[in-house]
Design a protein around this motif. Structure first.
Motif, mmCIF file in Angstrom:
data_model
loop_
_atom_site.group_PDB
_atom_site.id
_atom_site.type_symbol
_atom_site.label_atom_id
_atom_site.label_comp_id
_atom_site.label_asym_id
_atom_site.label_seq_id
_atom_site.Cartn_x
_atom_site.Cartn_y
_atom_site.Cartn_z
ATOM 1 N N THR A 148 0.936 -0.968 -0.109
ATOM 2 C CA THR A 148 0.028 -0.450 0.467
ATOM 3 C C THR A 148 0.794 1.340 0.176
ATOM 4 O O THR A 148 1.464 1.261 1.000
ATOM 5 C CB THR A 148 -1.332 -0.224 1.300
ATOM 6 O OG1 THR A 148 -1.496 -1.075 1.513
ATOM 7 C CG2 THR A 148 -1.785 1.359 1.332
ATOM 8 N N LEU A 195 4.117 5.511 -7.643
ATOM 9 C CA LEU A 195 3.051 5.988 -7.255
ATOM 10 C C LEU A 195 3.114 7.037 -6.468
ATOM 11 O O LEU A 195 2.394 7.621 -6.251
ATOM 12 C CB LEU A 195 2.622 4.478 -6.414
ATOM 13 C CG LEU A 195 1.344 3.482 -7.415
ATOM 14 C CD1 LEU A 195 1.296 2.174 -6.208
ATOM 15 C CD2 LEU A 195 0.134 3.850 -8.535
ATOM 16 N N VAL A 207 -3.222 3.771 -2.386
ATOM 17 C CA VAL A 207 -2.923 2.997 -3.295
ATOM 18 C C VAL A 207 -2.856 1.829 -2.931
ATOM 19 O O VAL A 207 -1.598 1.528 -2.521
ATOM 20 C CB VAL A 207 -2.560 3.085 -4.451
ATOM 21 C CG1 VAL A 207 -3.061 2.392 -5.789
ATOM 22 C CG2 VAL A 207 -3.016 4.757 -5.368
ATOM 23 N N VAL A 209 -2.179 -2.561 -4.164
ATOM 24 C CA VAL A 209 -1.854 -3.231 -4.596
ATOM 25 C C VAL A 209 -1.800 -4.437 -4.376
ATOM 26 O O VAL A 209 -1.587 -5.179 -2.877
ATOM 27 C CB VAL A 209 0.178 -2.788 -5.075
ATOM 28 C CG1 VAL A 209 0.129 -3.919 -6.107
ATOM 29 C CG2 VAL A 209 0.409 -1.905 -5.430
ATOM 30 N N LEU A 235 -4.769 -2.352 -8.980
ATOM 31 C CA LEU A 235 -4.464 -1.723 -8.066
ATOM 32 C C LEU A 235 -6.247 -0.837 -7.700
ATOM 33 O O LEU A 235 -6.906 -0.889 -8.257
ATOM 34 C CB LEU A 235 -4.077 -0.249 -8.701
ATOM 35 C CG LEU A 235 -1.961 -0.779 -8.471
ATOM 36 C CD1 LEU A 235 -2.060 -1.770 -9.789
ATOM 37 C CD2 LEU A 235 -1.337 0.779 -9.261
ATOM 38 N N TRP A 237 -7.490 2.158 -6.234
ATOM 39 C CA TRP A 237 -7.017 3.832 -5.970
ATOM 40 C C TRP A 237 -8.222 4.595 -4.913
ATOM 41 O O TRP A 237 -9.951 4.445 -5.204
ATOM 42 C CB TRP A 237 -6.679 4.201 -7.229
ATOM 43 C CG TRP A 237 -5.911 4.354 -8.041
ATOM 44 C CD1 TRP A 237 -5.441 3.373 -8.781
ATOM 45 C CD2 TRP A 237 -4.862 5.256 -8.076
ATOM 46 N NE1 TRP A 237 -4.403 3.208 -9.797
ATOM 47 C CE2 TRP A 237 -3.819 4.466 -8.924
ATOM 48 C CE3 TRP A 237 -4.507 6.323 -7.726
ATOM 49 C CZ2 TRP A 237 -2.254 4.779 -9.248
ATOM 50 C CZ3 TRP A 237 -2.817 6.282 -8.327
ATOM 51 C CH2 TRP A 237 -2.302 5.354 -9.221
#
Length: 287
Positions: A148, A195, A207, A209, A235, A237
């Protein structure tokens, strides 16, 4: 003729097993695993699907299960569906398919236990006629947490808060690579370089992942086996504003931005709004 024998009563629940199970194994708060499922109700069944999922399945088929500690539903109205890219997607065919998204966190280290329960309960729900059949699973996968990345460092909600915090929107991004080594390199690039830069000054607070895991062989037949187990990253967001407000500035170039890295290709970038529990808000805006 003798009367038919009465059916045997169901075996009583072994309550002692609950005490024993609670006393062993991981019980942290980290979302080590997730269920991410994007579904398309069949035309004409949008309202019925929404009510079934929210009034029954979200609870009986998800949140009531062991080790699934947070959940959130999201919806893509037609205008949001039309923002999706790329036009030809390996994750959604057509790219506009899948107007409802559900996301769930599962306690780290409890994936195997949860899967045994979820297979069992879904067989029971199906047998009892509590599964809505007029729907298509477009993108459904259990996933393992990879990392993250936070926009504001230690400030603000953590990933374990993400499905309870009132975020205004969510963007689902699916990135494919050519193999496991390329996926590892992509994950490192996303976490350490890409990111953090993209989050700075953006409406996204974090985000998360994930990487997909294969579904068990005894899964329900209407859920297809997961694709990209060794090659894909997913991902999420989490946005503090409506995804439409900053789409052109922060997300419209995602396909090109990842392609330029040479590490992967975006197969889906899709914005969503949170549903409003207990209502049919947005149902009339799906087509």
């Amino acid at each position: 003729m003798a009367a038919p024998a009465a059916a045997a009563p169901p075996a009583e629940t072994d309550n002692a097993a609950y005490t024993a199970l609670a006393a062993v194994g991981p019980y942290g708060v980290h979302p080590g695993h997730a269920l991410i499922t994007m579904v398309e109700p069949h035309p004409g069944h949008e309202h019925a699907y929404n009510r079934w999922y929210e009034d029954d399945h979200y609870i009986a088929g998800a949140m009531a299960m062991p080790w699934m500690f947070a959940g959130r539903r999201w919806v893509a109205t037609r205008d949001l569906q039309l923002l999706r890219r790329p036009e030809k997607s390996a994750a959604a065919r057509p790219v506009t398919a899948g107007c409802y998204l559900s996301t769930y966190w599962i306690t780290e280290g409890r994936y195997d236990e949860h899967m045994k329960w979820t297979v069992g309960i879904n067989k029971r729900l199906n047998r009892d006629g509590r599964v809505h059949q007029d729907r298509t699973h477009v993108f459904t996968a259990f996933q393992d947490h990879v990392t993250t990345v936070y926009r504001d460092g230690a400030a603000g909600p953590r990933d374990f808060h993400a499905l309870d915090h009132p975020y205004a929107g969510l963007v689902l991004e699916v990135i494919d690579t050519d193999g496991p080594e390329q996926r590892a390199a992509l994950a490192e690039w996303l976490r350490d370089r890409h990111l953090p830069r993209r989050l700075a000054g953006s409406p996204a607070a974090m985000v998360t992942v994930f990487r997909p895991t294969p579904l068990p062989g005894d899964r329900m037949a209407y859920v297809k086996q997961v694709e990209g187990v060794d090659t894909r990253l997913t991902l999420l967001w989490f946005l503090q504003e409506d995804p439409r407000d900053g789409w052109s500035t922060h997300f419209a170039d995602r396909v090109a931005a990842v392609a330029e890295s040479g590490l992967g290709r975006v197969e889906l970038i899709a914005p969503f709004l949170p549903t409003v529990p207990g209502t049919d808000r947005y149902v009339a805006e799906l087509r």
